[in-house]
Design a protein around this motif. Structure first.
Motif, mmCIF file in Angstrom:
data_model
loop_
_atom_site.group_PDB
_atom_site.id
_atom_site.type_symbol
_atom_site.label_atom_id
_atom_site.label_comp_id
_atom_site.label_asym_id
_atom_site.label_seq_id
_atom_site.Cartn_x
_atom_site.Cartn_y
_atom_site.Cartn_z
ATOM 1 N N SER A 35 0.852 -1.183 0.000
ATOM 2 C CA SER A 35 0.000 0.000 0.000
ATOM 3 C C SER A 35 0.890 1.235 0.000
ATOM 4 C CB SER A 35 -0.870 0.015 1.252
ATOM 5 O OG SER A 35 -0.037 0.141 2.393
ATOM 6 N N TRP A 36 0.292 2.413 -0.110
ATOM 7 C CA TRP A 36 1.110 3.636 -0.071
ATOM 8 C C TRP A 36 1.790 3.767 1.283
ATOM 9 C CZ3 TRP A 36 0.192 7.181 3.674
ATOM 10 C CH2 TRP A 36 -1.058 7.135 4.280
ATOM 11 N N PHE A 37 1.097 3.290 2.359
ATOM 12 C CA PHE A 37 1.702 3.359 3.698
ATOM 13 C C PHE A 37 2.978 2.529 3.756
ATOM 14 C CE2 PHE A 37 2.483 2.002 8.005
ATOM 15 C CZ PHE A 37 2.280 3.154 8.746
ATOM 16 N N ASP A 38 2.883 1.309 3.208
ATOM 17 C CA ASP A 38 4.025 0.406 3.167
ATOM 18 C C ASP A 38 5.198 1.059 2.421
ATOM 19 O OD1 ASP A 38 5.658 -1.816 3.199
ATOM 20 O OD2 ASP A 38 4.615 -2.833 1.567
ATOM 21 N N TYR A 39 4.889 1.579 1.237
ATOM 22 C CA TYR A 39 5.958 2.188 0.426
ATOM 23 C C TYR A 39 6.586 3.378 1.155
ATOM 24 C CZ TYR A 39 4.368 -0.704 -3.459
ATOM 25 O OH TYR A 39 4.040 -1.767 -4.243
ATOM 26 N N THR A 40 5.719 4.238 1.746
ATOM 27 C CA THR A 40 6.227 5.421 2.440
ATOM 28 C C THR A 40 7.127 5.002 3.606
ATOM 29 O OG1 THR A 40 4.084 6.381 1.951
ATOM 30 C CG2 THR A 40 5.536 7.642 3.384
ATOM 31 N N CYS A 41 6.629 4.037 4.407
ATOM 32 C CA CYS A 41 7.401 3.590 5.565
ATOM 33 C C CYS A 41 8.761 3.035 5.160
ATOM 34 C CB CYS A 41 6.643 2.482 6.298
ATOM 35 S SG CYS A 41 5.574 3.109 7.560
ATOM 36 N N MET A 42 8.756 2.209 4.132
ATOM 37 C CA MET A 42 10.013 1.587 3.744
ATOM 38 C C MET A 42 10.971 2.601 3.122
ATOM 39 S SD MET A 42 10.129 -1.329 4.971
ATOM 40 C CE MET A 42 9.013 -0.911 6.310
ATOM 41 N N LEU A 43 10.407 3.626 2.465
ATOM 42 C CA LEU A 43 11.260 4.687 1.929
ATOM 43 C C LEU A 43 11.902 5.459 3.081
ATOM 44 C CD1 LEU A 43 12.142 6.125 -0.710
ATOM 45 C CD2 LEU A 43 10.374 7.818 -0.211
ATOM 46 N N ILE A 44 11.072 5.801 4.086
ATOM 47 C CA ILE A 44 11.603 6.522 5.249
ATOM 48 C C ILE A 44 12.652 5.669 5.960
ATOM 49 C CG2 ILE A 44 11.020 7.449 7.532
ATOM 50 C CD1 ILE A 44 8.287 8.255 6.337
ATOM 51 N N ALA A 45 12.379 4.361 6.063
ATOM 52 C CA ALA A 45 13.328 3.458 6.721
ATOM 53 C C ALA A 45 14.653 3.423 5.966
ATOM 54 C CB ALA A 45 12.742 2.055 6.815
ATOM 55 N N LEU A 46 14.550 3.428 4.638
ATOM 56 C CA LEU A 46 15.766 3.402 3.827
ATOM 57 C C LEU A 46 16.563 4.686 4.027
ATOM 58 C CD1 LEU A 46 17.215 1.680 1.669
ATOM 59 C CD2 LEU A 46 16.125 3.125 -0.053
ATOM 60 N N ILE A 47 15.849 5.820 4.009
ATOM 61 C CA ILE A 47 16.516 7.102 4.262
ATOM 62 C C ILE A 47 17.111 7.088 5.669
ATOM 63 C CG2 ILE A 47 16.160 9.593 4.517
ATOM 64 C CD1 ILE A 47 13.882 9.311 2.422
ATOM 65 N N GLY A 66 17.559 12.070 21.292
ATOM 66 C CA GLY A 66 16.878 10.772 21.268
ATOM 67 C C GLY A 66 16.525 10.363 19.857
ATOM 68 N N ILE A 67 15.975 11.306 19.090
ATOM 69 C CA ILE A 67 15.613 10.993 17.701
ATOM 70 C C ILE A 67 16.868 10.736 16.869
ATOM 71 C CG2 ILE A 67 14.614 11.975 15.591
ATOM 72 C CD1 ILE A 67 12.508 13.312 17.364
ATOM 73 N N ALA A 68 17.894 11.564 17.072
ATOM 74 C CA ALA A 68 19.122 11.391 16.293
ATOM 75 C C ALA A 68 19.699 9.999 16.523
ATOM 76 C CB ALA A 68 20.147 12.457 16.681
ATOM 77 N N LEU A 69 19.724 9.582 17.786
ATOM 78 C CA LEU A 69 20.313 8.303 18.133
ATOM 79 C C LEU A 69 19.398 7.141 17.746
ATOM 80 C CD1 LEU A 69 22.922 7.460 19.543
ATOM 81 C CD2 LEU A 69 21.672 7.355 21.686
ATOM 82 N N GLY A 70 18.073 7.380 17.794
ATOM 83 C CA GLY A 70 17.129 6.285 17.590
ATOM 84 C C GLY A 70 16.739 6.045 16.148
ATOM 85 N N THR A 71 17.096 6.959 15.250
ATOM 86 C CA THR A 71 16.590 6.838 13.884
ATOM 87 C C THR A 71 17.105 5.591 13.166
ATOM 88 O OG1 THR A 71 16.254 9.188 13.675
ATOM 89 C CG2 THR A 71 16.506 7.972 11.632
ATOM 90 N N ILE A 72 18.392 5.337 13.262
ATOM 91 C CA ILE A 72 18.930 4.157 12.565
ATOM 92 C C ILE A 72 18.353 2.861 13.148
ATOM 93 C CG2 ILE A 72 21.034 2.823 12.107
ATOM 94 C CD1 ILE A 72 22.432 5.450 11.558
ATOM 95 N N PRO A 73 18.369 2.678 14.486
ATOM 96 C CA PRO A 73 17.715 1.474 15.016
ATOM 97 C C PRO A 73 16.246 1.385 14.619
ATOM 98 C CG PRO A 73 18.963 2.560 16.742
ATOM 99 C CD PRO A 73 19.035 3.442 15.543
ATOM 100 N N MET A 74 15.549 2.512 14.625
ATOM 101 C CA MET A 74 14.134 2.496 14.254
ATOM 102 C C MET A 74 13.961 1.953 12.836
ATOM 103 S SD MET A 74 11.617 5.666 13.501
ATOM 104 C CE MET A 74 12.435 5.923 11.932
ATOM 105 N N ALA A 75 14.779 2.447 11.917
ATOM 106 C CA ALA A 75 14.670 2.011 10.527
ATOM 107 C C ALA A 75 14.976 0.522 10.405
ATOM 108 C CB ALA A 75 15.625 2.828 9.661
ATOM 109 N N ILE A 76 16.018 0.062 11.108
ATOM 110 C CA ILE A 76 16.378 -1.358 11.048
ATOM 111 C C ILE A 76 15.254 -2.208 11.640
ATOM 112 C CG2 ILE A 76 18.006 -3.107 11.875
ATOM 113 C CD1 ILE A 76 20.163 -0.918 11.829
ATOM 114 N N ILE A 77 14.732 -1.770 12.791
ATOM 115 C CA ILE A 77 13.658 -2.525 13.448
ATOM 116 C C ILE A 77 12.421 -2.591 12.550
ATOM 117 C CG2 ILE A 77 12.013 -2.470 15.382
ATOM 118 C CD1 ILE A 77 14.391 -1.318 17.073
#
Lengths: 336, 321
Positions: free
Chosen positions: A128-140, A207-218
């Motif tokens: 869905s568009w949600f899936d695509y958006t999320c995975m794009l954000i995760a990749l970034i 917190g966001i700076a440190l958590g962004t990469i783990p968030m994307a991986i998770i």
């Protein structure tokens, strides 16, 4: 009962791990060229004063004597004395460690909550568009260097929008009594809700700076794990029972999909505790990363050793917690 | 005769894939009467599982979709029913058990939790009552020490036990129709017999109609009142179990029966129907069985036969009858 025995055995296994760790750290530090006495007394010190200090610090003893001396003190819970500040490291490191743990917990909370939910919903609404958006954000998210993200946050949210503070753990002109060194807890203990709010605001950007990469991986791990589980026979059974999609996803699928996520979360927490130096530097965060970094500049051997040892211990303990959580999530996992 | 429990009429379930639209179920008409055990037989890929999943509206979508026909459950068309209505029906009025008891139970929840879940959902009772009912159901399906089993996890049980648990779960809310998709295929022979016994018992005791999907004619002979034979997404023959087994009319049914090993005659080689099941949708013209049929003529290859009555309660889709 089996779980308790397992826990005790795992804790005993910590001993050889930490011994090995301390030996490696000790060896590396001693392989580095440079003279601590010279660092302490400065370039202009007399050769006699330098020699005296070396003797006093035990630097003339053979390396294994130095190591055993260090080890003996460790067993007494004494991490030694900082060469630079002359303060006992056990006392000195406490606040730094608390600062790091506080920041790590906040960023992991952020990473796990957003990451797991984004992964679940992406798998649920696959393609869905949600899936695509999320995975794009995760990749970034995984592609963004922490220091760059941190600087951008400071520029946008602190400098331009002035929504959040950019440096430190609280307003330094308005401190509260440090009891636990966890500022969130300290401000609650002091009953200072304005200070509590101030502390939380200070935690958001780092917190966001440190958590962004783990968030994307998770998010990515959760998604792929959920997609696999959603194809299982027992998910079909759950649907055939008449359960709604929400229950199917959040009850039947999630618990099964959680094992790989748990592994990743454990590894990430460990990495964050040791690897937050960049974030801590950018956000003026007085954590262990910076403590060790400064110690390296000062050739403060005992501090470096102790810092690495403490981080390694935390890393191993987190892995133990993760292993114990596996058994909670999946009853098929038995510890003997 | 009272109203049938299930009337599937001209059901078409197609899969939309990169290779185009695949008609897995293509115009299937099946009726299940009250309290009856109806068998659906056919080779793998003939559309029998998709038919059963269509009734539950559990065909994975995408890629699968019901594109035509109707499925009337006690007169209500399920094809038109909302998802909310389907959730009320699933596990309550129509229950289903599956082929793989080893993987059909959720490994991380207890047996009691998984059976109780359906009970709590449909009977609107509390946790404790649901657990009590779960224990009662487990006893009914012949599980020893049911009070202990409800606290255990699926991996602690054998395949046969798990299938019993599945049946207990399916029967928990007294459904009027039980769909069993190859319930004994993954089990060994002695356990198979026990599970079939249990299902027969369930059918007699509570009058639950059973739609039994299988490729095992032995199971059909033992269990069913009536049989539907499916081939390539179509019903090719249907009738009473005795009629089908004694006097099959369709060459495919005859072929299936000939493929069974016989005890009384010693055979050099077991008979097998030549060729393979066609890929759904690959045969555009004529009877779908004609490429494998030894009696096929030009008419068979160009015109699709209708399902026509060939005897009392006996219909076949073949030009030759």
């Amino acid at each position: 009962m089996a779980l308790l025995a397992y826990t005790i055995r795992r804790l005993l296994m910590l001993i050889p791990v930490l011994l090995g760790m301390s030996l490696i750290v000790f060896a590396i530090i001693h392989a580095i060229p440079g003279d601590p006495a010279l660092t302490i007394l400065g370039e202009k010190a007399s050769p006699q004063a330098l020699a005296d200090l070396r003797e006093q610090l035990g630097l003339n003893n053979p390396w294994y004597m130095q190591y055993f001396h260090y080890l003996g003190n460790l067993l007494k819970g004494d991490l030694g004395v900082s060469l630079h500040s002359k303060a006992p490291i056990t006392v000195e490191m406490g606040p730094y460690l608390a600062a790091t743990i506080e920041l790590t917990l906040v960023s992991m909370l952020f990473a796990v909550f957003i990451g797991v939910n984004a992964g679940i919903i992406s798998a649920w609404k696959q393609n869905s568009w949600f899936d695509y958006t999320c995975m794009l954000i995760a990749l970034i998210g995984v592609s963004m260097p922490v220091f760059w993200l941190g600087l951008m946050e400071q520029w946008v949210f602190a400098q331009e929008l002035k929504w959040l503070p950019s440096i430190g753990r609280d307003n330094p002109r308005d401190p509260v009594a440090e009891i636990t060194h966890f500022y969130i807890i300290d401000s609650i203990l002091a009953g200072r809700w304005d200070h509590f709010r101030d502390v939380v605001e200070h935690l958001i950007l780092p917190g966001i700076a440190l958590g962004t990469i783990p968030m994307a991986i998770i998010a990515r791990i959760t998604r792929s794990s959920m997609l696999e589980v959603m194809r299982s026979d027992y998910i079909r059974t759950a649907r055939a029972k008449g359960l709604g999609q929400f229950f199917v996803v959040y009850k039947h699928a999630l618990k099964n999909a959680l094992i790989p996520v748990l592994t990743i979360v454990g590894v990430q927490v460990g990495l964050l505790i040791g690897g937050a130096v960049l974030t801590e530097t950018i956000f003026g965060w007085p954590g262990v990363g910076r403590y060790i970094y400064t110690a390296i500049g000062n050739r403060d051997y005992p501090v470096i050793q102790s810092g690495i040892l403490v981080i390694a211990t935390i890393f191993v303990l987190i892995n133990l917690v993760v292993d114990l959580l596996y058994a909670y999530v999946d009853p098929r996992i038995k510890y003997r | 005769m009272s109203q049938p429990v299930l009337e599937i009429e001209n059901l078409q379930t197609h899969f939309f894939t990169d290779r185009g639209q695949i008609p897995a179920v293509d115009g299937v008409t099946i009726t299940v009467n009250k309290g009856e055990v109806l068998g659906i037989v056919g080779e793998s890929g003939c559309g029998k599982s998709v038919t059963s999943l269509s009734v539950m509206k559990l065909v994975p979508n995408p890629p699968g979709k019901i594109v035509g026909g109707s499925i009337k459950f006690k007169g209500e068309d399920l094809v038109l029913a909302s998802e909310k209505r389907m959730r009320e029906i699933r596990g309550n009025e129509i229950a289903m058990i599956f082929q793989e008891p080893m993987t059909s139970l959720n490994p991380v929840y207890t047996i009691g939790d998984q059976i109780g879940e359906a009970i709590r959902l449909h009977m609107k009772v509390g946790k404790k009552e649901a657990l009590g009912r779960a224990v009662e159901m487990l006893k009914k399906v012949g599980i020893p020490r049911a009070e202990g089993i409800v606290r255990e996890y699926p991996h602690q049980l054998s395949g046969g036990m798990r299938q019993r648990v599945m049946i207990a779960m399916a029967m928990a809310c007294n459904p009027e129709l039980l769909i069993a998709d190859e319930p004994t295929t993954a089990l060994d022979v002695t356990i198979q017999a026990q599970i079939l016994d249990l299902m027969r018992h369930v059918n007699k005791e509570s009058g639950t109609a059973i739609l039994l999907i299988t490729h095992d004619l032995g199971v059909v002979a033992e269990m069913c009142h009536r049989v539907v034979v499916m081939y390539a997404g179509n019903v090719v023959e249907e009738g009473d179990v005795r009629t089908i087994l004694k006097e099959p009319k369709h060459p495919y049914t005859i072929g299936l029966l000939n493929s069974l090993p016989k005890l009384e005659v010693s055979q050099e080689r077991l008979y097998s129907i030549p060729g393979n099941v066609p890929i759904p949708g690959s045969i555009q013209m004529g009877c779908r069985f004609s490429p494998r049929c030894e009696q096929a003529d030009d008419k068979c290859r160009t015109q699709m036969p209708e399902l026509k009555t060939v005897g009392a309660n006996h219909r076949a889709r073949c030009w030759m009858t």
